[in-house]
Design a protein around this motif. Sequence first.
Motif, PDB file in Angstrom:
ATOM      1  N   UNK A  14     -13.993  43.938  31.325  1.00 50.78           N
ATOM      2  CA  UNK A  14     -12.605  43.931  30.874  1.00 50.78           C
ATOM      3  C   UNK A  14     -12.456  44.659  29.542  1.00 50.78           C
ATOM      4  N   UNK A  15     -13.427  44.444  28.644  1.00 48.05           N
ATOM      5  CA  UNK A  15     -13.397  45.141  27.354  1.00 48.05           C
ATOM      6  C   UNK A  15     -13.617  46.643  27.547  1.00 48.05           C
ATOM      7  N   UNK A  16     -14.511  47.004  28.453  1.00 48.66           N
ATOM      8  CA  UNK A  16     -14.802  48.416  28.686  1.00 48.66           C
ATOM      9  C   UNK A  16     -13.594  49.157  29.238  1.00 48.66           C
ATOM     10  N   UNK A  24      -9.153  40.549  23.303  1.00 48.72           N
ATOM     11  CA  UNK A  24      -9.136  39.499  22.270  1.00 48.72           C
ATOM     12  C   UNK A  24      -7.781  38.789  22.247  1.00 48.72           C
ATOM     13  N   UNK A  25      -6.709  39.575  22.311  1.00 48.10           N
ATOM     14  CA  UNK A  25      -5.366  38.987  22.302  1.00 48.10           C
ATOM     15  C   UNK A  25      -5.168  38.087  23.515  1.00 48.10           C
ATOM     16  N   UNK A  30      -5.176  32.023  25.319  1.00 49.43           N
ATOM     17  CA  UNK A  30      -5.450  31.037  26.369  1.00 49.43           C
ATOM     18  C   UNK A  30      -5.109  29.634  25.875  1.00 49.43           C
ATOM     19  N   UNK A  31      -4.555  28.825  26.788  1.00 49.87           N
ATOM     20  CA  UNK A  31      -4.222  27.444  26.442  1.00 49.87           C
ATOM     21  C   UNK A  31      -4.472  26.577  27.676  1.00 49.87           C
ATOM     22  N   UNK A  32      -4.132  25.306  27.540  1.00 45.40           N
ATOM     23  CA  UNK A  32      -4.421  24.391  28.642  1.00 45.40           C
ATOM     24  C   UNK A  32      -3.676  24.769  29.915  1.00 45.40           C
ATOM     25  N   UNK A  37      -6.416  30.284  34.851  1.00 49.54           N
ATOM     26  CA  UNK A  37      -6.038  31.590  35.395  1.00 49.54           C
ATOM     27  C   UNK A  37      -6.827  32.700  34.705  1.00 49.54           C
ATOM     28  N   UNK A  38      -6.958  32.597  33.358  1.00 47.24           N
ATOM     29  CA  UNK A  38      -7.738  33.599  32.620  1.00 47.24           C
ATOM     30  C   UNK A  38      -9.185  33.616  33.108  1.00 47.24           C
TER      31      UNK A  38
END
Length: 406
Positions: A14-16, A24-25, A30-32, A37-38
């Motif tokens: 994903x970074x590549x 990073x964003x 990400x949250x509960x 999903x992430x």
Amino acid sequence: MDREDDFDRGVKNRRAVLGDAWVDKSLDNANAFNADFQALITRYAWNDIWGRPGLDHTTRRLLVLGMTMGLARWEEFELHCGAAIRAGVPLAKIQETLMQGAIYCGVPAANTAFKLTQDILRHEGLLPPPERLSAGVRVATHHTFSAPQLRVTLQGDGAPIVLSHALGLDSAMWDDYAAHLAAGGAGVPHQVLRYDHRGHGGSGSPAGPYAMDDLVDDAARVIREWGRGPVTWVGLSMGAMVGQGLAIHHPELVGRLVLANTTSQYPEAAAANWAQRIATVNERGMAAVAEMVVERYLHADFRAAEPAATDAIRQRLLRDDAAGYAASCHAVAGVDWLDRLAQVRCPTLVIAGARDAGAPPAMGEAIAARIPGATLHVIEDASHLSVLETPDEFRRVVAAFLQKQS
């Protein structure tokens, strides 16, 4: 030491593809509610799919652009398009992807995709400068509809001129010269027509063998459907053989004639060589003769100095339909205009290459001697593809001829 799992490998991919800042964003947000999903897309999309070995990342990037175009998922399109541009994916590949999408996704989708891409390019400081769609740069491609179907390219506005290519090549061999003529490089602007002969490039390949009269009939049909005759005909090698036949059989269609690196008749001894070439292609394909043809078309000094141009000719030959090439070889081998050249009445320029083994200057001399009023010019540093090997001299000589006859 912790072992890398599917999530970690997905994050790397994903970074590549999207860059550290975006990833990073995304992960930091990400949250509960969305964490599962992430994790899902990171493992399955970015590891299981983007990590598969079957396609490289550039190909996958272009596929995503086409798919998001088709689905009108413009947020995803913009994300992946920007990432592709920043990663150095060639703009030509992105452009071709959007052009393909214009057909399969629709013009409105392509219009949006081009706008978003240009916005990204502008933001990145990579937007190409404006280029007005003048007559010199416009190129329109269409097909004639009578059999066999022939791929025709028109460019520019002005006096009509036809460029006719060599055996095994296609109308692309004239790309630079066509642009030069359309822009007025020969003294006045021209409307330039190029087409792929039957059995070549994007044209149809009816069953062979072909006769030279078949190729001449194709040429006459193209000019009549264009509706611009009489034309200036500039042919090289096979294309010049067709030009001779056109001027003999259809004199009303030809106003001026340029015959480069060609012959009007082969000696009897050449028949065995042509028969061997045809048999080799039929049995083993184009790869068996391509290198030999390259060496006959381009002299050794040019091949050493211009490896990219040489390889482009080689690759064009290797892409040929073997059956179409062999059928066309029959036509070239049987060319026999010499005793009828006195019928040619239009102004004629004959160009020969001093280093041409396939159509040596003596063949050009024989043509010029038979056509009333014809002139011969020998280019000392050219072999067979003179328009590619010595483009400046080729352009200068033809321009002088055209201006003299105006």
